[in-house]
Design a protein around this motif. Structure first.
Motif, PDB file in Angstrom:
ATOM      1  N   VAL A  35     -32.985  15.580   5.751  1.00 30.17           N
ATOM      2  CA  VAL A  35     -33.656  15.046   4.568  1.00 30.17           C
ATOM      3  C   VAL A  35     -33.746  13.531   4.673  1.00 30.17           C
ATOM      4  O   VAL A  35     -34.810  12.939   4.474  1.00 30.17           O
ATOM      5  N   GLU A  36     -32.635  12.902   5.003  1.00 26.75           N
ATOM      6  CA  GLU A  36     -32.618  11.472   5.325  1.00 26.75           C
ATOM      7  C   GLU A  36     -31.479  11.231   6.305  1.00 26.75           C
ATOM      8  O   GLU A  36     -30.317  11.546   5.993  1.00 26.75           O
ATOM      9  N   TYR A  41     -28.400  16.248   4.838  1.00 24.19           N
ATOM     10  CA  TYR A  41     -28.879  17.270   5.755  1.00 24.19           C
ATOM     11  C   TYR A  41     -28.910  18.612   5.023  1.00 24.19           C
ATOM     12  O   TYR A  41     -28.212  18.804   4.019  1.00 24.19           O
ATOM     13  N   ARG A  42     -29.704  19.551   5.531  1.00 23.08           N
ATOM     14  CA  ARG A  42     -29.869  20.844   4.886  1.00 23.08           C
ATOM     15  C   ARG A  42     -29.816  21.951   5.936  1.00 23.08           C
ATOM     16  O   ARG A  42     -30.185  21.747   7.103  1.00 23.08           O
ATOM     17  N   THR A 131     -32.003  25.417  -1.331  1.00 17.96           N
ATOM     18  CA  THR A 131     -31.751  24.212  -0.550  1.00 17.96           C
ATOM     19  C   THR A 131     -32.939  23.270  -0.618  1.00 17.96           C
ATOM     20  O   THR A 131     -32.784  22.043  -0.728  1.00 17.96           O
ATOM     21  N   GLY A 132     -34.162  23.832  -0.555  1.00 14.40           N
ATOM     22  CA  GLY A 132     -35.358  22.999  -0.684  1.00 14.40           C
ATOM     23  C   GLY A 132     -35.455  22.343  -2.044  1.00 14.40           C
ATOM     24  O   GLY A 132     -35.834  21.172  -2.164  1.00 14.40           O
ATOM     25  N   ALA A 135     -32.788  19.548  -2.138  1.00 20.51           N
ATOM     26  CA  ALA A 135     -33.212  18.433  -1.289  1.00 20.51           C
ATOM     27  C   ALA A 135     -34.302  17.618  -1.993  1.00 20.51           C
ATOM     28  O   ALA A 135     -34.291  16.382  -1.964  1.00 20.51           O
ATOM     29  N   GLY A 136     -35.231  18.318  -2.647  1.00 24.31           N
ATOM     30  CA  GLY A 136     -36.281  17.632  -3.392  1.00 24.31           C
ATOM     31  C   GLY A 136     -35.742  16.843  -4.563  1.00 24.31           C
ATOM     32  O   GLY A 136     -36.188  15.714  -4.831  1.00 24.31           O
ATOM     33  N   TRP A 138     -32.790  15.521  -4.763  1.00 23.58           N
ATOM     34  CA  TRP A 138     -32.134  14.335  -4.195  1.00 23.58           C
ATOM     35  C   TRP A 138     -33.162  13.243  -3.904  1.00 23.58           C
ATOM     36  O   TRP A 138     -32.931  12.068  -4.215  1.00 23.58           O
ATOM     37  N   LEU A 139     -34.292  13.620  -3.327  1.00 20.78           N
ATOM     38  CA  LEU A 139     -35.327  12.638  -3.019  1.00 20.78           C
ATOM     39  C   LEU A 139     -35.865  11.975  -4.291  1.00 20.78           C
ATOM     40  O   LEU A 139     -36.080  10.755  -4.323  1.00 20.78           O
ATOM     41  N   ALA A 149     -40.738  15.583  -2.532  1.00 14.17           N
ATOM     42  CA  ALA A 149     -39.883  16.670  -3.016  1.00 14.17           C
ATOM     43  C   ALA A 149     -40.508  18.024  -2.710  1.00 14.17           C
ATOM     44  O   ALA A 149     -39.836  18.946  -2.234  1.00 14.17           O
ATOM     45  N   GLN A 152     -40.115  19.582   0.735  1.00 14.64           N
ATOM     46  CA  GLN A 152     -38.860  20.260   1.063  1.00 14.64           C
ATOM     47  C   GLN A 152     -38.942  21.762   0.763  1.00 14.64           C
ATOM     48  O   GLN A 152     -38.104  22.530   1.233  1.00 14.64           O
TER      49      GLN A 152
END
Length: 221
Positions: A35-36, A41-42, A131-132, A135-136, A138-139, A149, A152
């Motif tokens: 992710v960054e 990480y995912r 998880t997607g 992750a989105g 978080w972004l 987002a 993800q």
């Protein structure tokens, strides 16, 4: 939780993980994503040695399990034990893959992101939907655009937006529509003040073929 203190208990946990929780499919399929770099990480639910490899390679310090604590799940027990052996902080933040994200869970997740040391790994079972979503989120908390987002939640991770899991896409799209209509607003402020779970559930419709694929063929959690 399966008892890992004896050889029989460990064997039972492994059998449950590989056969009941379908971890046999994750022996080679990692569904890994960055992710960054150096921060987030995912992946799908990592097997113990996969978690150790990721920790060494990326310097992981924390893990968030988006499935939540599952008392009878061998994958859960083995993962927690390995995280402890590696000195990783292990946190639970359960989300649904087919429902409108709950406001209280989003806010709690934001608190975890603020507290847990990075680099951090997030995972659910398959690494495709919850998880997607996270992750989105978080972004968005980093000030990134809604398009980032949504990326993800992509087919390259196994996400099928036409199925019931597409309500996660609709969640991000609802935030994006609010920005277009009303101008800039921080994501968490929108969650607290404007986000309507019931309206999102009512407005979203999946497609039958996609539901058959995700629920009947892929048998996603």
């Amino acid at each position: 939780m399966p008892d890992l203190s004896s050889p029989i208990g460990r064997s039972r946990a492994w059998l449950n993980s590989l056969l009941v929780d379908h971890a046999v499919l994750r022996l080679s399929w990692r569904n890994w994503g960055v992710v960054e770099p150096g921060r987030l990480y995912r992946s799908n639910h990592p097997l113990p040695w996969q978690l150790a490899q990721a920790a060494r390679r990326h310097g992981l310090r924390s893990v968030i399990n988006l499935r939540g604590h599952r008392q009878s799940c061998g994958s859960d027990a083995l993962g927690r034990a390995r995280a402890g052996e590696l000195g990783l902080i292990h946190a639970d933040a359960p989300f649904e893959s087919r429902g409108a994200p709950h406001r209280d869970r989003i806010l709690r997740l934001a608190g975890l992101f603020a507290e847990l040391p990075e680099p951090l790994l997030i995972h659910c079972k398959s690494g495709a939907d919850r998880t997607g979503l996270v992750a989105g989120i978080w972004l968005l908390l980093q000030g990134r655009p809604v398009a980032a987002a949504l990326d993800q939640l992509h087919w390259r991770f196994g996400h099928v937006s036409s199925s019931r899991t597409g309500i996660l896409d609709a969640f991000f799209q609802a935030y994006g529509a609010h920005l277009v209509a009303h101008g800039p607003k921080p994501f968490l402020d929108w969650v607290r003040e404007d986000y309507d779970e019931a309206a999102l559930r009512q407005a979203f419709t999946s497609r039958a073929w996609a539901d058959r694929l995700v629920d009947g063929v892929l048998r996603r959690e």
